[in-house]
Write a protein that holds these residues in place. Structure first.
Motif, PDB file in Angstrom:
ATOM      1  N   ASN A 235      70.532 -83.757 -38.415  1.00 29.24           N
ATOM      2  CA  ASN A 235      69.518 -82.830 -38.887  1.00 29.24           C
ATOM      3  C   ASN A 235      68.168 -83.516 -38.747  1.00 29.24           C
ATOM      4  N   THR A 263      62.336 -78.897 -43.206  1.00 27.20           N
ATOM      5  CA  THR A 263      63.171 -78.228 -44.207  1.00 27.20           C
ATOM      6  C   THR A 263      63.739 -76.920 -43.666  1.00 27.20           C
ATOM      7  N   HIS A 265      64.048 -76.090 -40.484  1.00 24.82           N
ATOM      8  CA  HIS A 265      64.951 -76.465 -39.399  1.00 24.82           C
ATOM      9  C   HIS A 265      66.335 -76.784 -39.958  1.00 24.82           C
ATOM     10  N   ASN A 266      66.389 -77.608 -40.984  1.00 27.04           N
ATOM     11  CA  ASN A 266      67.672 -78.047 -41.527  1.00 27.04           C
ATOM     12  C   ASN A 266      68.424 -76.924 -42.223  1.00 27.04           C
ATOM     13  N   VAL A 281      77.206 -82.434 -39.540  1.00 31.78           N
ATOM     14  CA  VAL A 281      75.756 -82.605 -39.585  1.00 31.78           C
ATOM     15  C   VAL A 281      75.475 -83.963 -40.226  1.00 31.78           C
ATOM     16  N   ASP A 283      73.167 -86.308 -41.967  1.00 38.89           N
ATOM     17  CA  ASP A 283      72.012 -86.013 -42.824  1.00 38.89           C
ATOM     18  C   ASP A 283      70.951 -87.115 -42.772  1.00 38.89           C
ATOM     19  N   ASN A 285      67.876 -86.540 -42.849  1.00 40.00           N
ATOM     20  CA  ASN A 285      66.787 -86.176 -43.746  1.00 40.00           C
ATOM     21  C   ASN A 285      66.923 -86.877 -45.094  1.00 40.00           C
TER      22      ASN A 285
END
Length: 379
Positions: A235, A263, A265-266, A281, A283, A285
C-alpha cells in the motif's frame, strides 16, 4: 556483494514488535528467534555504501524456496535502469553518493529484505543485467515508474508484459510458477506527481486515486492469470512525509494534502483487493508512519523504533537546489550540488523519497512475520 555493518543497538531494537496491521494479517512480529536481518558484514565504501560494482552474482541453482518476481519502482529496483550520461534522477543510482549497485539507497532496498525472508541473500537479479532466469526469480522494477507513463522508465504493465513473454517463451518454468512463486508489486506514489500539490478538491484527489488503484488491481490479476502463486502488494506510505514534501516546511512537518491522497489510495486498494485469494497487502503505510509520525516526539511516542533515527523527515543526501536531487552535479564544473550526512544510520530517509538501508530495516522488520506467515514459511 559486501554489505555494510549495522550498529548492534539498531539490530537489537529492530527485533521489537511494531503495531502494524496488514489487510490479510497476523500480528506483526520482529525478525524471529535466530534470524538476523540482511546488511551485516564488513563496511566498505563511503556513508554505509556497499562495494557492489553493478554486476549481478548468480543465485544458486540448488535454491528450492519461492521464486521471487519483483515489479514496481525505486523501492524495489536493483539495477534495471541504464547508467548513462548526462546524470539524471533516473541514473544517479549507479554513481556516488549512492551504493553503486543500481539501488536507490545507500545500500539495500525493500526487495532485498523480502528476498532474505525467502532464504535468498538479496533480491533476485535485475532483468536488464542477467541472461539467465534462475530458481531465485527476477527483478523487473524500475525507479521512477508507476501505472501511468513516465519518460525514461517502464510502467508496471510493461514490466509484467516482459515477464509474461519470458513465461510464454519457456524461460520461466510454468509448473514452478504455479506451485512456488511470489511476486511483489511496489507502486510507491510516482503517479501522484501528476496531481498538483495545491489540489483542494477532495473529489479530484479521490478520482485520481481510484484510477491508480484500478490499474494496480488489473495488473495483480494479470500476474495471477499468468500463473504467479502468491502476490504481495504494497500500500502507499505517507508520501507527504517524504523529504521532497517536507523540505518546504524545513523538514519540520508533513504535507497532509499529499498524505490525504495516500489515505484514499489505501482505502480503495484494500477494497479492490479484498476479494482476491493469495494476495497480501503489505502495510508500508503503518510501518513508515510508526517512524515519521513521531517527528516531533523526543521519546518516539513511547516506541523505541523511532528513536533509532535522529532525523525522521530530513534526508541524509539533499540537493542544494530545492528543485534538484541527491547526486546532482554541475554539468560545467562537475561539482556536487548536494550534501551528504556523516552517518546515514541516523537518518530514516536517504534521499528525497527513498529510505536508507537502516530505514528499510525499520520498516521491514515488523512486516517479516505477516509476510512469512502469508507464504506459509511459519505457522
Amino acid at each position: 556483494m559486501n554489505l555494510p555493518a549495522i550498529p548492534p543497538l539498531a539490530c537489537a531494537l529492530l527485533l521489537l514488535h511494531l503495531n502494524v496491521s496488514p489487510v490479510e494479517s497476523s500480528p506483526p512480529q520482529g525478525l524471529g528467534k535466530g534470524r538476523h536481518p540482511p546488511g551485516k558484514g564488513n563496511h566498505h565504501g563511503h556513508n554505509g555504501h556497499s562495494g557492489d560494482d553493478g554486476h549481478q552474482h548468480d543465485h544458486s541453482d540448488d535454491y528450492n524456496g519461492y521464486s521471487f518476481y519483483v515489479f514496481g519502482d525505486s523501492f524495489a529496483d536493483n539495477g534495471n535502469l541504464v547508467k548513462m550520461n548526462p546524470r539524471s534522477q533516473l541514473n544517479r543510482q549507479w554513481r556516488y553518493p549512492y551504493g553503486l549497485s543500481g539501488r536507490f539507497s545507500n545500500s539495500l532496498v525493500q526487495s532485498d529484505f523480502i528476498a532474505y525472508m525467502l532464504g535468498q541473500k538479496k533480491s533476485p537479479p535485475a532483468h536488464r543485467l542477467t541472461r539467465k532466469v534462475g530458481r531465485a526469480g527476477l527483478n523487473f522494477a524500475a525507479g521512477g515508474s508507476g501505472v501511468f507513463d513516465v519518460p525514461g522508465t517502464q510502467t508496471l504493465a510493461r514490466q509484467i508484459h516482459t515477464f509474461h513473454k519470458l513465461v510464454k517463451d519457456g524461460d520461466i518454468d510454468q509448473d514452478r510458477l504455479a506451485s512456488k512463486s511470489v511476486a511483489l508489486v511496489a507502486v510507491s506514489g510516482n503517479d501522484y506527481a501528476a496531481l498538483p500539490a495545491d489540489t483542494k478538491s477532495f473529489a479530484e484527489v479521490e478520482d485520481f486515486a481510484r484510477k491508480v488503484v484500478e490499474e494496480i488491481a488489473f495488473n495483480v490479476r494479470r500476474l495471477q492469470d499468468i500463473g504467479v502463486q502468491k502476490v504481495l502488494v504494497n500500500n502507499l506510505h505517507p508520501f507527504g512525509c517524504s523529504p521532497s514534501e517536507t523540505r518546504a516546511f524545513n523538514h519540520t512537518r508533513c504535507n497532509e494534502r499529499r498524505n490525504l491522497a495516500a489515505t484514499l489510495h489505501n482505502h480503495h486498494l484494500a477494497n479492490e483487493l479484498a476479494g482476491m485469494e493469495d494476495v497480501l497487502v503489505v502495510d508500508l503505510n503503518a510501518a513508515f508512519s510508526n517512524v515519521v509520525r513521531h517527528y516531533n516526539d523526543e521519546d518516539g511516542g513511547g516506541d523505541i523504533i523511532p528513536n533509532l533515527f535522529r532525523e525522521k523527515l530530513a534526508p541524509c543526501c539533499e540537493s542544494t537546489d530545492p528543485k534538484g536531487y541527491c547526486g546532482q552535479v554541475d554539468t560545467e564544473k562537475l561539482e556536487p550540488l548536494y550534501k551528504v550526512c556523516d552517518n546515514p544510520n541516523y537518518f530514516f530517509f536517504w534521499d528525497e523519497m527513498n529510505p536508507t538501508m537502516v530505514g528499510w530495516q525499520a520498516v521491514m522488520g515488523p512486516l517479516d512475520y505477516p509476510i512469512r506467515k502469508f507464504l506459509g514459511l511459519i505457522r
